[in-house]
Each structure stands twice: as structure tokens, then as C-alpha cells.
Design a protein around this motif. Sequence first.
Motif, PDB file in Angstrom:
ATOM      1  N   ILE A  11       0.897  -1.165   0.000  1.00  0.00           N
ATOM      2  CA  ILE A  11       0.000   0.000   0.000  1.00  0.00           C
ATOM      3  C   ILE A  11       0.927   1.204   0.000  1.00  0.00           C
ATOM      4  O   ILE A  11       1.540   1.519   1.020  1.00  0.00           O
ATOM      5  CB  ILE A  11      -0.894   0.026   1.259  1.00  0.00           C
ATOM      6  CG1 ILE A  11      -1.585  -1.335   1.492  1.00  0.00           C
ATOM      7  CG2 ILE A  11      -1.888   1.179   1.205  1.00  0.00           C
ATOM      8  CD1 ILE A  11      -2.780  -1.604   0.652  1.00  0.00           C
ATOM      9  N   ARG A  36       2.959  -6.626  -4.751  1.00  0.00           N
ATOM     10  CA  ARG A  36       2.052  -6.008  -5.736  1.00  0.00           C
ATOM     11  C   ARG A  36       1.630  -4.667  -5.151  1.00  0.00           C
ATOM     12  O   ARG A  36       0.957  -4.626  -4.124  1.00  0.00           O
ATOM     13  CB  ARG A  36       0.831  -6.879  -5.971  1.00  0.00           C
ATOM     14  CG  ARG A  36       1.062  -7.990  -6.962  1.00  0.00           C
ATOM     15  CD  ARG A  36       1.465  -9.240  -6.252  1.00  0.00           C
ATOM     16  NE  ARG A  36       2.328 -10.123  -7.038  1.00  0.00           N
ATOM     17  CZ  ARG A  36       1.926 -11.287  -7.527  1.00  0.00           C
ATOM     18  NH1 ARG A  36       0.694 -11.671  -7.358  1.00  0.00           N
ATOM     19  NH2 ARG A  36       2.761 -12.052  -8.187  1.00  0.00           N
ATOM     20  N   ILE A  37       2.047  -3.622  -5.830  1.00  0.00           N
ATOM     21  CA  ILE A  37       1.854  -2.291  -5.261  1.00  0.00           C
ATOM     22  C   ILE A  37       0.486  -1.725  -5.634  1.00  0.00           C
ATOM     23  O   ILE A  37       0.091  -1.730  -6.802  1.00  0.00           O
ATOM     24  CB  ILE A  37       2.960  -1.337  -5.744  1.00  0.00           C
ATOM     25  CG1 ILE A  37       4.330  -1.841  -5.267  1.00  0.00           C
ATOM     26  CG2 ILE A  37       2.709   0.080  -5.254  1.00  0.00           C
ATOM     27  CD1 ILE A  37       5.503  -1.087  -5.854  1.00  0.00           C
ATOM     28  N   ILE A  38      -0.213  -1.250  -4.618  1.00  0.00           N
ATOM     29  CA  ILE A  38      -1.482  -0.551  -4.829  1.00  0.00           C
ATOM     30  C   ILE A  38      -1.276   0.896  -4.413  1.00  0.00           C
ATOM     31  O   ILE A  38      -0.746   1.168  -3.334  1.00  0.00           O
ATOM     32  CB  ILE A  38      -2.606  -1.220  -4.013  1.00  0.00           C
ATOM     33  CG1 ILE A  38      -2.952  -2.558  -4.682  1.00  0.00           C
ATOM     34  CG2 ILE A  38      -3.827  -0.318  -3.912  1.00  0.00           C
ATOM     35  CD1 ILE A  38      -3.919  -3.401  -3.917  1.00  0.00           C
TER      36      ILE A  38
ATOM     37  N   ASP B 106       6.836  -0.746 -12.292  1.00  0.00           N
ATOM     38  CA  ASP B 106       6.659  -1.688 -11.182  1.00  0.00           C
ATOM     39  C   ASP B 106       6.891  -3.147 -11.584  1.00  0.00           C
ATOM     40  O   ASP B 106       6.883  -4.025 -10.730  1.00  0.00           O
ATOM     41  CB  ASP B 106       5.231  -1.563 -10.602  1.00  0.00           C
ATOM     42  CG  ASP B 106       5.096  -0.333  -9.725  1.00  0.00           C
ATOM     43  OD1 ASP B 106       6.094   0.382  -9.568  1.00  0.00           O
ATOM     44  OD2 ASP B 106       3.988  -0.092  -9.215  1.00  0.00           O
ATOM     45  N   LYS B 120       3.029 -11.352 -12.392  1.00  0.00           N
ATOM     46  CA  LYS B 120       2.730 -10.131 -11.630  1.00  0.00           C
ATOM     47  C   LYS B 120       1.868  -9.179 -12.458  1.00  0.00           C
ATOM     48  O   LYS B 120       0.928  -8.570 -11.940  1.00  0.00           O
ATOM     49  CB  LYS B 120       4.034  -9.450 -11.194  1.00  0.00           C
ATOM     50  CG  LYS B 120       3.815  -8.233 -10.311  1.00  0.00           C
ATOM     51  CD  LYS B 120       5.110  -7.763  -9.661  1.00  0.00           C
ATOM     52  CE  LYS B 120       4.975  -6.373  -9.075  1.00  0.00           C
ATOM     53  NZ  LYS B 120       6.232  -5.868  -8.501  1.00  0.00           N
ATOM     54  N   ALA B 123      -1.634 -10.316 -12.285  1.00  0.00           N
ATOM     55  CA  ALA B 123      -2.233 -10.007 -10.979  1.00  0.00           C
ATOM     56  C   ALA B 123      -2.640  -8.540 -10.919  1.00  0.00           C
ATOM     57  O   ALA B 123      -3.735  -8.201 -10.432  1.00  0.00           O
ATOM     58  CB  ALA B 123      -1.229 -10.331  -9.866  1.00  0.00           C
ATOM     59  N   ILE B 124      -1.785  -7.679 -11.439  1.00  0.00           N
ATOM     60  CA  ILE B 124      -2.081  -6.246 -11.395  1.00  0.00           C
ATOM     61  C   ILE B 124      -3.300  -5.927 -12.275  1.00  0.00           C
ATOM     62  O   ILE B 124      -4.185  -5.154 -11.883  1.00  0.00           O
ATOM     63  CB  ILE B 124      -0.826  -5.439 -11.820  1.00  0.00           C
ATOM     64  CG1 ILE B 124       0.235  -5.553 -10.713  1.00  0.00           C
ATOM     65  CG2 ILE B 124      -1.173  -3.993 -12.111  1.00  0.00           C
ATOM     66  CD1 ILE B 124       1.571  -4.954 -11.067  1.00  0.00           C
ATOM     67  N   GLU B 656      -9.206  -4.209  -5.303  1.00  0.00           N
ATOM     68  CA  GLU B 656      -7.897  -4.240  -5.945  1.00  0.00           C
ATOM     69  C   GLU B 656      -6.952  -5.160  -5.162  1.00  0.00           C
ATOM     70  O   GLU B 656      -6.192  -5.927  -5.740  1.00  0.00           O
ATOM     71  CB  GLU B 656      -7.321  -2.812  -6.051  1.00  0.00           C
ATOM     72  CG  GLU B 656      -6.120  -2.759  -6.975  1.00  0.00           C
ATOM     73  CD  GLU B 656      -5.654  -1.336  -7.287  1.00  0.00           C
ATOM     74  OE1 GLU B 656      -6.326  -0.384  -6.836  1.00  0.00           O
ATOM     75  OE2 GLU B 656      -4.625  -1.195  -7.967  1.00  0.00           O
ATOM     76  N   ILE B 657      -7.037  -5.069  -3.822  1.00  0.00           N
ATOM     77  CA  ILE B 657      -6.199  -5.935  -2.984  1.00  0.00           C
ATOM     78  C   ILE B 657      -6.511  -7.404  -3.297  1.00  0.00           C
ATOM     79  O   ILE B 657      -5.619  -8.220  -3.530  1.00  0.00           O
ATOM     80  CB  ILE B 657      -6.441  -5.649  -1.484  1.00  0.00           C
ATOM     81  CG1 ILE B 657      -5.922  -4.261  -1.121  1.00  0.00           C
ATOM     82  CG2 ILE B 657      -5.780  -6.724  -0.614  1.00  0.00           C
ATOM     83  CD1 ILE B 657      -6.194  -3.841   0.319  1.00  0.00           C
ATOM     84  N   VAL B 660      -5.110  -8.390  -6.841  1.00  0.00           N
ATOM     85  CA  VAL B 660      -3.668  -8.567  -7.073  1.00  0.00           C
ATOM     86  C   VAL B 660      -3.153  -9.839  -6.398  1.00  0.00           C
ATOM     87  O   VAL B 660      -2.032 -10.271  -6.661  1.00  0.00           O
ATOM     88  CB  VAL B 660      -2.831  -7.356  -6.597  1.00  0.00           C
ATOM     89  CG1 VAL B 660      -3.201  -6.103  -7.370  1.00  0.00           C
ATOM     90  CG2 VAL B 660      -2.953  -7.131  -5.097  1.00  0.00           C
TER      91      VAL B 660
END
Lengths: 154, 662
Positions: A11, A36-38, B106, B120, B123-124, B656-657, B660
Amino acid sequence: MSAYEPKIVGIFCNWCAYTAADLAGISRMKYAPNVRIIRVMCSGRFDPQMVFWAFKHGADGVLIAGCHPGDCHYQEGNYKALRRYKLLQKLLDQLGIERERVRLEWISASEGEKVKQVIDEMTETLRRLGPLKIQEAPGEEAAAAPAAGGGHHG
Amino acid sequence: MKGNGEVPRIGVYVCDCGTNIAGKVRVAEVVEFARDLPGVVVAREYKYMCSDPGQDLIKRDIQEYNLNRIVVASCSPLLHEHTFRKATAEGGLNPYLVHHVNIREDVSWVHEDSDEATRKAKAIVHGAVLRVAWQKPLEPQSVPVRDSALVVGGGIAGISAALTLAEAGKQVYLVEREPTIGGHMAKFDKTFPTLDCAACILTPKMTAVKDHPNITLITYAEVEEVDGYVGNFKVKVRKKPRYVHEDRCVGCLECIEACVFKEPRFPNEFDLGLSKRKPVYIPFPQAVPPVVTIDPDTCLYLRFGKCKKTCVEACGDRNAIDFDMKPETLELEVGTIILATGFKTFDPTRTPKYGYGRFPEVYTSLEIERLVNSSGPTGGEVVMRNGQKPKRVGIIHCVGSRDKNTNPWCSKVCCMYSLKLAHLIHERSGAEVYNFYIDMRTPGKGYEEFYNRLAKEGVHLIRGRVAEVTDAPLHPEEEGKLIIRVEDTNIGVVRRIPVDMVVLAVGLEPQPDADEVRRLFNISCSTEGWFLERHPKLAPVETFTDGVFVAGACQGPKDIPETVAQAQAAAANALALMDKGSVEMEPNVARVNEELCSGCHICIGLCPYGAISFNEEKKVAEVNEVLCKGCGTCTAACPSGALSQNLFSDHEVFSEIMGVLL
């Protein structure tokens, strides 16, 4: 190294940590692919429920990253995040979840190197800890829709 | 506009970014994956999504497939989110129904393994698809932008920016910390590579600032507090007392003549202590404003309350001197801000091997600028402290630059100013000049030509980082000299070169208070302490705080032409904002669902902007959308889920959490 690879949710605040991750990218630094960046606007948006929600959906760890103390784009959102994080740590203890699974870091917009370092470190720590194991109470069903508030925190 | 309450019809666009993404992420596989996700109607791969044809894809598909949500997976949203919002709007959809995620900075740029990177990226994209379904159409708020600007710093950057803004008819407040504007440039004698007289090109600009009807010049003052937001900043400026009324002083300087100190005896800051001044002084003859200042630390009356006050007598009925003057706080309201706070030079006592402070004949380049300056302490004569002309002078480049022990960066201007000083020193004293350099860096219009000219003039150019400056002689001809020890890497020999005078080409550093200043204006610094621009290439004068711009060496080492260009660019950016007259705020503000709000007050105390108040009648919290800056702190804290931040609602973030975590 085992075949197990931890899944980590990041986060990241828009102004410092996310910008730093961009910088790490522009500088072509290489780091572990486990986070995994939010993007959120401020680390003050961090809600401990996000951690449990992430754990519920298969995360092994959560990394919260915001601006350094005193640098918050919104004056003091990072302090609010810190406060919640401290409380959350106590809660994790009570639940028997290792504190290392949730990490709060201050990363300024210029600290691309720190993004790499923190992500690599945390990935390594979680590889050592292994997968998160939570016993689900019998009969409890998995929530189908995202939570909308509901906990007591602040 | 569509997008409310319908079944999601999502278009997913995954960008190759040439090979930037496609070189690592198997984009076709990500697209295949996306096609099967819930709500996805169409998924496409394209080489450059940001290009016109890329954007057209989105616009066409919105029409053709009746899309109501868009996901773009490409570079950082900080770079192109606005591009895809615009395309979405042009396609007839509310621009806030697009979600832009990052699989370049990223993912593809930071991971080595193609499988990992592809996983990844999927997932995004999954997170984005789940999230975008919850996004709602939004209307941005528009706020007016005031037609006035604050420029902080009165060096050549601030002067140039202020004049450009004022010429365009804007009200400008120029705040300078020192008693005069002019900055570092005012200290120079000549400028490279043209050898223009610095004063001749600068002082007319300084006077123009003073005389311009649209510029309010506030010198001897510092910004103390900044409040508000783009278009509507409220700034408090603290003006130090100079004990002289600027409007009454005519700059006759009779008070200086009359001061009870018959001789100047205090170090003159403008000459870096190479000359003396009295407690009542003017930094240099062409200072703007052309008025005197009284230094409270050295003035007898201000220190001890006792003095004959001959200065007041000399001032006579002009009555400009006022020992009771107090600090003053001015409140300004401006629409835009330009920071032009400049740099400081490296303190060479941090590199003790060069003997600065130990050997009197070791000078910094800035001190030499004053010596060669015809209005400087020696009237432009290059002489040693004993009054004699040096026969040999050594100039050491890269002092406090390109050195891992001090500063790693190249200060950019030192090679050129060292060549300039070599020319001037030789011209004024006839001395033989040696330049010691690591690499000669002279990119710029006419710069390489200047270097060639100097080489022809007979300046000795020795390539090598100087090991030390010593006064311990090994040979009779070194007696009484400073010896520069260096490995001449052109011929591979260690040399000892005895000289009479050493000049240290000190590098540029951020101002010592840069950190406080950036906090004041809510902007970022690079690790080195330079103010951080919004984008290193495409937004070099903007900052992450809307309405605040940077110009000149506060953003990084720069020479004068670059500084002026950047200052005018910053002014143009500010003008664009002010001339438009209004600015659209990001609609990521918080909203209260009155039915869920229990009136617990938690959010009210958390809001750093006082944007939330309690409606006593309805017993619920209320958000003032103009004051809300969209941090989301309240949304995270609301125990009943009544508060929701636009674009970052619980639904959006939690989906979103979940997404991913594929």
C-alpha cells in the motif's frame, strides 16, 4: 531456497513511496517480484482492515509505505498510519500472527534504492517465515464482496 | 455520459511500450488472461497505448462495444493517467471510469524473470479489473486561480521569473532574504563564455524589478508560513528590521560616512569577508533597493543603547533611520509560487588536504570572483594578502564535486568558471595559471570554443585530481610557496608545482535550509537536497504540489543561461495557470453517507484541513469539498463505513487488494 514464494500487498502513498517505486523502475533496479503495489493518495488511507482482507485472500504479508515523518503531502497522514500500525501490531500478537508480516516504511520520493532494499528484505523474511496459516472457524464462510467499513479503529 | 449503475462492460488495454514492457512481460498472455475476467468485453495489446492510434483504440471501442469501464496497463499513472482519462472522455465516457495501472516501472523494468513478470502483470490487471467495476463517474471541482504570484529568491532566477510575470500583467511579490537582490551573479565580474560584464547585464534587470509597477519587492525578508492550495495560497512573510525606512532613504550614503566608526572594521559579507564595512552599510554600490541597512550585531546603539547617533544627524530631515523598527509580518494572497532560492558553494574546509583556512593564499573561486571584480575589495587587482601580485596561480577543479567523500555530482559550472578565472587572473596579474582538472566538461554554446581559446592563451591544463596542497618544500625553488602535488595523468608522472596562490573551484550545493524551505512549500527534495521536479524530463519546473514551480540552481547545478531559461519556463507555467483563471481539482475528495454516519466525530479530529464539520441538525458529519484535499485518512478511520473517498473507496481499494492476490 524453497519453491514457496510469499505474496505481499504493497500500500504505497502517491507522493513519496509510489514515486520512489517509479524511480526504482526508471533506474532499472532489480528486486523481488513478490510485492504487488497498490497506489493510494496517502498512507493515512491505510486501514488495518486491509491487512486482514489481504490475509484472507491469500497474502502472506502487507507492506505499507508513506512519506517520512514531517514530509507528508497531507501534513500528517503518515502519523495516522503509524498510529494504526502500532495498534495493529498488538492485535497481530493476540492473533498469533508474526509482526514481520506487516511492515510500515517511510520512503521518500528520491529513495528508489530503499524500495528495492525494503522489498527484497521483506520478501526474504517472509520466505523464512513460510506461508501464513490462519485457522478458519468452522462454518465461517468466505466473504464474497469487499468489506465496506465495519471495524472499530481510527 | 454513461457509467452509472450499469453492468460493467470493461475494455482492457495492455501496452507493449515498444520493448520496454513486451521485452519482459508476455503481453499477449496477459491479454488472453484479461479477456476471461468478469465484465471484460474486449482486451487488446498495443505497441504504444499513449500514442494517438493507441488512444483511438479506446475511443473506438467505447463506441463499438458500448464499454463503460476502461483499464490500461502500461507505465506509471503519474506519467499517463491523465492521457487515458482524456481519451476516455473523448470516447464519450466519464474520465474517472478508467483505471491506469503500472506494469513498466513496477514490473518489466524491475524484474528479471519473464515468468514472474508476466504473473505479476496478470495479478495487477486482475486487481484493476475488479476495482474499476466499482468506479463511479465524477465531476471535478473547479477553483479560481488568483492573478498574482510569489517569487522566492532574488537572484537571476527570481529576477527573470518576476520580470516575465510582471510583463504579462501579473501582480508579483518578490521576496529576498538579503538586503539586496542580485544573488550570486551580482558577485561576479565577468560571465563565461562571452566575458560579458556581469554587472552590466544584471544591474539593469535589478533596476527594472525595482521600477516595475507590477512588482512588489520585499527584501531582507523570509517566507514564514504557507497555507492554502493551487490558485489560492496564503503566505506570511517576515520582514526583518533594517532600521532604515526604505521609502525615505535616498541612498546618499552620508550616514555611512558619518558613522562613529571612522574606519570600516567588520567583515563585509558581500565580499566574503575580504573587505570591511561599517555597522551601517550597503552591500555593494548598485544594490537594489539602493538603501542602507544597519546591522544590529555591530551597531553600538542597537547593541548597547549608547551612541552619538551621528548617522541620524547626517540623515537630517530625511528621517530615514529608525532604531525602533520592529520585525513586520506581511500577509500575501497569491495564485502561484515560484521557488528560486539558489545554491550555496561547497565549504572547502571539509577537504582539509587543500589547506583552505590553513594557508592564507588558498582562496575559494567565489572569493577570487570578488578579487577580480572592479567593484570588489581590491578594485579588480589580483593581489595576495601582502599586496603583491602572484607569479603563479593554481586552480583546482572539482573541489566538493565528483568526489564520493563529499558530493558525488558534477557541479556543471566549475570547469567553465575556472577557465574564465584563469583568463581573468592572467589578464589582471600576468601570472602563469595552472588548471588541474579530472575531465574538462565544456558542453554548451560557445563553451568548447572558449576552452580552445584558453588553451591557446597559454593556460597550463593538467589532468589529474590534486592530492594535496602543502607548504613543505623539497627543493629550494619551492621555498615560501604552496606546492600542488598531483599525478599528471596525461604523462603518467607525479608532479609538484609551486605556486603563490591557490584557487579552489568549489562546487554547488543545496542551500543549508533547503529542507525547511521544501517543507514550508510542501514539495520534495532529491537525496542530495535539490528541489525535486515533477518529472526529470517532461515537467522540469513543476513540482508535486500544484501551483508551486522551481527555477534555477535550487533544483540542481545550473549556469546562468540555463537558470534564466528555466525561470522563464516556470513563469510561463505559472502564467498558463493564472491566465486560465481556474484549475480543476482532482475529485478524490471524501463524501459522507448520511444514512451510515453515526455522528461519532472521529473523522472531524483526524482531518488535517478542518474540512469535516458536524451538522448539528442532522447529527452527521459533513465534508467541505473545497477544503478536502483527498488524503483518505477519514475514510480509513470511519468505524461505520460512512465516509468514502472518491476513487479510493473501500470497494475500490479492497477489490484491488483481492485482485492482485492472484
